[in-house]
Design an enzyme around this catalytic site. Structure first.
Site, PDB file in Angstrom:
ATOM      1  CG  HIS A   5      -1.942  -0.582   0.967  1.00 20.01           C
ATOM      2  ND1 HIS A   5      -2.847  -0.819   0.759  1.00 20.01           N
ATOM      3  CD2 HIS A   5      -1.539  -2.034   1.414  1.00 20.01           C
ATOM      4  CE1 HIS A   5      -4.054  -1.711   0.511  1.00 20.01           C
ATOM      5  NE2 HIS A   5      -3.015  -2.695   1.468  1.00 20.01           N
ATOM      6  CG  ASP A  29      -0.144   9.796   0.863  1.00 20.61           C
ATOM      7  OD1 ASP A  29      -0.394   7.807   0.931  1.00 20.61           O
ATOM      8  OD2 ASP A  29      -0.645  10.649   0.800  1.00 20.61           O
ATOM      9  CG  LEU A  72      -7.448   5.540  -0.109  1.00 18.49           C
ATOM     10  CD1 LEU A  72      -7.476   4.129   0.469  1.00 18.49           C
ATOM     11  CD2 LEU A  72      -7.527   5.016  -1.562  1.00 18.49           C
TER      12      LEU A  72
HETATM   13  C1  GDG Z   1      -1.738   3.885   2.954  1.00 17.62           C
HETATM   14  C2  GDG Z   1      -1.409   4.331   1.926  1.00 17.62           C
HETATM   15  C3  GDG Z   1      -2.787   4.691   0.552  1.00 17.62           C
HETATM   16  C4  GDG Z   1      -8.955   9.886   6.955  1.00 17.62           C
HETATM   17  N1  GDG Z   1      -9.110  11.206   8.220  1.00 17.62           N
HETATM   18  C5  GDG Z   1     -10.522  10.658   8.575  1.00 17.62           C
HETATM   19  C6  GDG Z   1     -10.989   9.942   7.814  1.00 17.62           C
HETATM   20  N2  GDG Z   1      -9.585   9.099   7.236  1.00 17.62           N
HETATM   21  C7  GDG Z   1      -9.659   7.928   5.776  1.00 17.62           C
HETATM   22  C8  GDG Z   1     -10.404   8.684   4.342  1.00 17.62           C
HETATM   23  C9  GDG Z   1      -9.271   8.088   3.719  1.00 17.62           C
HETATM   24  C10 GDG Z   1      -8.384   7.464   4.859  1.00 17.62           C
HETATM   25  O1  GDG Z   1      -8.636   7.263   5.883  1.00 17.62           O
HETATM   26  C11 GDG Z   1      -6.950   8.058   4.712  1.00 17.62           C
HETATM   27  O2  GDG Z   1      -6.920   7.325   2.819  1.00 17.62           O
HETATM   28  P1  GDG Z   1      -5.269   6.915   2.812  1.00 17.62           P
HETATM   29  O3  GDG Z   1      -5.154   7.019   1.393  1.00 17.62           O
HETATM   30  O4  GDG Z   1      -4.260   8.257   3.521  1.00 17.62           O
HETATM   31  O5  GDG Z   1      -5.052   5.080   3.302  1.00 17.62           O
HETATM   32  P2  GDG Z   1      -4.046   4.896   4.969  1.00 17.62           P
HETATM   33  O6  GDG Z   1      -4.509   4.104   4.863  1.00 17.62           O
HETATM   34  O7  GDG Z   1      -3.402   5.724   5.428  1.00 17.62           O
HETATM   35  O8  GDG Z   1      -1.990   4.590   3.749  1.00 17.62           O
HETATM   36  C12 GDG Z   1      -2.025   5.348   1.261  1.00 17.62           C
HETATM   37  C13 GDG Z   1      -3.322   3.683   1.296  1.00 17.62           C
HETATM   38  O9  GDG Z   1      -3.464   2.972   2.569  1.00 17.62           O
HETATM   39  C14 GDG Z   1      -4.743   2.882   0.710  1.00 17.62           C
HETATM   40  O10 GDG Z   1      -3.350   1.327  -0.526  1.00 17.62           O
HETATM   41  O11 GDG Z   1      -3.581   5.710  -0.189  1.00 17.62           O
HETATM   42  O12 GDG Z   1      -1.102   5.685   0.672  1.00 17.62           O
HETATM   43  O13 GDG Z   1      -0.012   5.215   3.359  1.00 17.62           O
HETATM   44  O14 GDG Z   1     -10.526   6.947   3.315  1.00 17.62           O
HETATM   45  O15 GDG Z   1     -11.273   8.879   4.685  1.00 17.62           O
HETATM   46  N3  GDG Z   1     -12.308   8.873   7.780  1.00 17.62           N
HETATM   47  C15 GDG Z   1     -12.737   9.607   8.941  1.00 17.62           C
HETATM   48  N4  GDG Z   1     -12.231  10.183   9.814  1.00 17.62           N
HETATM   49  C16 GDG Z   1     -11.238  11.306   9.694  1.00 17.62           C
HETATM   50  O16 GDG Z   1     -10.587  12.003  10.721  1.00 17.62           O
HETATM   51  N5  GDG Z   1     -13.872   8.920   9.347  1.00 17.62           N
END
Ligand code: GDG
Length: 739
Positions: A177, A386, A390
């Site tokens: 990821h 990153d 998402l």
């Molecule tokens: C890894 C990789 C890759 C965020 N703040 C809140 C919240 N979120 C949710 C968002 C989104 C998710 O968390 C964050 O998305 P990421 O893409 O940063 O995902 P991660 O799992 O942290 O990271 C990344 C990902 O895996 C998928 O393969 O994209 O690059 O590092 O869905 O909506 N949700 C709520 N409150 C928040 O304050 N409810």
């Protein structure tokens, strides 16, 4: 397709289980997470059950850890309509070293291009192995034949190989990821560690990444670490092919899009509007992490306020930072620095009626998050690195009335798909501030054109297509492997060869030397034959019913030295020289050697132009070896060298360029291993013919030998030979079994 399903069950292994446990009066309650991966997996299983891929009655099994899992937790009694769980129990001390240490203080910073943040600690590495073994132990306990095992992310990179060793036929997929960095970064890991990671991942049948670039970085690291042959996205390991490919993860588009019109979100929007109705809104949501470029984002916004005072009192930046690891000093001080910067900017620009930045350090509810996405005019997503990001895709999905503009860092994996966003480099404050201005002033028509295109893509390649694609590609890869395996010499085929051997009385063997009898060494002269192998050849040759021919591209002196005590026929330099047992060498070709004068200077130039390459001069040929050079760079030089040489030999019809294993050879005269073999078979009738070799020059031999011959290519490469055998020891076993 027949009614048989592709796989029986889906087994996921990820660091965390998809459940949180909370204490209740009666005991505990398990709450299912609703993250992207969990919903993708659920939808995948539903659709596959309806279709042809998974058996209907089986639940998905998920192996992972969970915080606060009750001590008396009983897996058997755990009831959930979708999942069975397989808890992996890791002690807090081990977890600190494995998860906090190796995973998050080494792999995370390194793979996000922050090498100076890396902590190298042998204890971390040992813990990483130990924890991966615990995952593997749990998987071995629960998996059954027919399962598809899907392993996720950087914490579990050793599991595929560990599992493969214990369950060789398992179907294993791995998805990373986070970014896979360039080799220059990856090589900052100690050699042993990086080798174990590459071999760990290659235990899978398929290794998936978010982008083509990460895939290419991985393939390059495979080449540099192992020397395995790679064609396009296929890696040929000694016992199977492995596919590496890009599968950009998506979101549940409809869920986000539809949420914008639900009641609870509407009421959240009202709350925001109540206070901020008169302002244009910019937002960002990031976890507290150095990879997110949070300070740079603030500096970019400050630069915007400085450069464009006409926007004062008209725009508000909602900055949400989701708490993470803030008990660790590095994160704590990063948080302090961010907060003091927010304070400084607000202090400088605020008025009684306006505060430019609203800063929140907390996690928002799903509805509050959607409301923020929906209502904001600009999404400012500017990570320094990153894997995907998402939030950028979710923001696009939530633009129901098509009025938002996305500003996106080129360092996020999402930038390859969302190229209608305003793409910026997050270190360039001025570019960021101009992008903010451009976004705020963009006309509706342009906004819509950009958004529609992005929405179409995010809606089409969503989290379900992502998971389906991965699943199907794994299935296809398995088919490819099986096709290869059909050609592999298995027990039945080797018995068939042996029976034919036993029934025959006049046999001939054509056996190549390098890559067939001995492994490759740094320099050709180091690849001498070992005692055991020599004994196998000697025994084979001592049988009066056998004639053994060693047929090689090597020069005659080297070959003679290796086989001086064996009763074998030697063919050197691809057929230029021949030596029957107890006789002298004869040359089979008459050529003028002056031609070399025109070729050698060119090869010398290429030795200078490509570090690690060297020339081997033989009587009838000259060779340019590149086994010790960077393989991608050598490929580039190889193309150029071929062009240069074809210019020289254009009018010379008897010149040939031969390509072997990491060597390009130029010879004059129409001879090859095939012709040499045929001339040795002239006037004799053999009732058993076997030809074995490992590279392209042996293909001449395979092509020339009669249809009834047993032709064998060592290694996995595609071949004209009837069979492949995976490595040298297996080939030696085969010929050693002949009596
Ligand atoms: C890894 C990789 C890759 C965020 N703040 C809140 C919240 N979120 C949710 C968002 C989104 C998710 O968390 C964050 O998305 P990421 O893409 O940063 O995902 P991660 O799992 O942290 O990271 C990344 C990902 O895996 C998928 O393969 O994209 O690059 O590092 O869905 O909506 N949700 C709520 N409150 C928040 O304050 N409810």
């Amino acid at each position: 397709m027949a009614s048989k399903k592709q796989f029986e069950r889906l087994v996921i292994a990820a660091y965390r289980l998809p459940f949180k446990f909370t204490k209740t009066k009666k005991g505990y309650k398990a709450i299912q997470n609703s993250g992207g991966l969990v919903s993708a997996i659920l939808a995948l299983s539903e659709n596959f059950k309806k279709g042809e891929s998974l058996e209907d009655d089986n639940k998905i099994v998920w192996a992972g850890t969970a915080d606060d899992m009750p001590q008396d937790f009983n897996v058997e009694k755990f009831e959930n309509e979708n999942f069975e769980i397989a808890p992996v129990v890791i002690s807090p001390e081990l977890n600190e070293l494995f998860y906090g240490g190796f995973s998050n203080d080494l792999i995370w910073p390194l793979f996000h291009y922050f090498p100076s943040y890396c902590v190298y600690n042998e204890e971390y590495y040992k813990a990483f192995i130990e924890a991966n073994e615990l995952f593997c132990d749990e998987l071995v306990k629960i998996i059954k034949p027919g399962d598809f095992i899907w392993i996720h992310d950087y914490q579990l990179m050793l599991v595929p190989e560990m599992l493969r060793k214990r369950v060789p036929d398992a179907t294993i997929g791995f998805f990373l990821h986070i970014p896979f960095p360039s080799f220059e970064i990856f090589r900052l890991l100690p050699r042993k560690w990086r080798e174990s990671i590459i071999h760990g991942l290659l235990g899978a049948d398929i290794v998936g990444f978010h982008t083509h670039d990460y895939t290419q970085n991985f393939i390059k690291s495979v080449k540099r670490t192992t020397g395995f042959e790679c064609h396009q996205n296929i890696i040929y390991t000694p016992n199977k092919l492995v596919k590496a490919d890009a599968f950009p993860i998506g979101i549940d588009y409809q869920k986000f899009h539809d949420a914008c019109t639900n009641k609870l979100v509407k009421s959240e929007k009202q709350k925001i509007k109540k206070n901020l109705a008169h302002f244009k809104l910019i937002f960002s949501v990031d976890r507290l992490d150095y990879s997110k470029g949070l300070l740079l984002k603030l500096q970019g916004f400050e630069n915007f306020l400085e450069k464009y005072p006409e926007w004062h009192s008209k725009v508000v930046f909602n900055m949400v930072i989701v708490p993470s690891r803030d008990n660790i000093e590095k994160y704590k001080s990063m948080k302090n620095e961010i907060e003091s910067t927010v304070g400084r900017i607000n202090g400088k620009y605020s008025t009684f009626a306006w505060q430019p930045i609203i800063y929140q350090y907390k996690s928002l509810s799903f509805n509050a998050l959607i409301a923020l996405y929906d209502i904001s005019d600009v999404g400012l997503i500017t990570p320094l690195r990153d894997g995907m990001n998402l939030v950028a895709k979710e923001y696009v999905a939530c633009q129901v009335v098509n009025k938002g503009v996305l500003i996106l860092s080129e360092m996020a994996g999402a930038a390859t798909e969302l190229n209608e966003a305003i793409i910026i480099n997050p270190v360039d404050k001025s570019e960021m501030s101009d992008a903010i201005k451009m976004a705020l002033e963009m006309g509706d028509e342009e906004k819509q054109i950009r958004l529609k295109r992005m929405q179409k893509r995010v809606a089409t390649y969503n989290v379900f297509t992502w998971a389906f694609d991965f699943f199907n590609q794994t299935y296809e890869t398995k088919i490819q492997q099986n096709l290869m395996r059909v050609k592999f010499i298995n027990k039945t085929i080797s018995e068939e060869i042996k029976t034919k051997y036993d029934q025959s009385s006049h046999r001939i063997f054509f056996i190549d030397y390098d890559g067939t009898l001995v492994g490759f060494q740094k320099y050709p002269e180091l690849a001498t034959i070992d005692k055991n192998t020599l004994q196998i050849i000697t025994q084979l040759a001592d049988n009066p019913k056998n004639r053994v021919v060693i047929i090689s591209g090597r020069d005659k002196n080297f070959l003679e030295k290796q086989f001086r005590h064996a009763d074998v026929t030697l063919v050197a330099e691809h057929g230029y020289f021949l030596k029957l047992p107890n006789e002298d060498w004869i040359s089979t070709v008459i050529t003028d050697e002056n031609w070399k004068e025109s070729v050698l200077p060119i090869l010398e130039e290429y030795v200078n132009r490509c570090n690690g390459t060297f020339i081997e001069e033989k009587t009838g040929s000259v060779a340019w070896h590149y086994r010790n050079a960077d393989s991608d760079f050598a490929q580039l030089r190889l193309h150029e060298l071929r062009d240069d040489l074809s210019e020289i030999i254009r009018h010379k019809t008897d010149f040939e360029i031969l390509e072997g294993h990491k060597v390009l050879e130029i010879k004059s005269g129409k001879y090859d291993k095939g012709q040499a073999a045929l001339s040795l078979m002239e006037n004799e009738t053999y009732d058993f013919v076997l030809g074995a070799g490992d590279d392209k020059t042996d293909e001449f031999l395979f092509k020339a030998l009669p249809e009834t011959a047993f032709t064998i290519r060592i290694g996995l490469s595609p071949t004209m030979a009837k069979y492949n055998i995976s490595d040298i020891p297996l080939f030696l076993n085969l010929i050693d079994s002949f009596e």
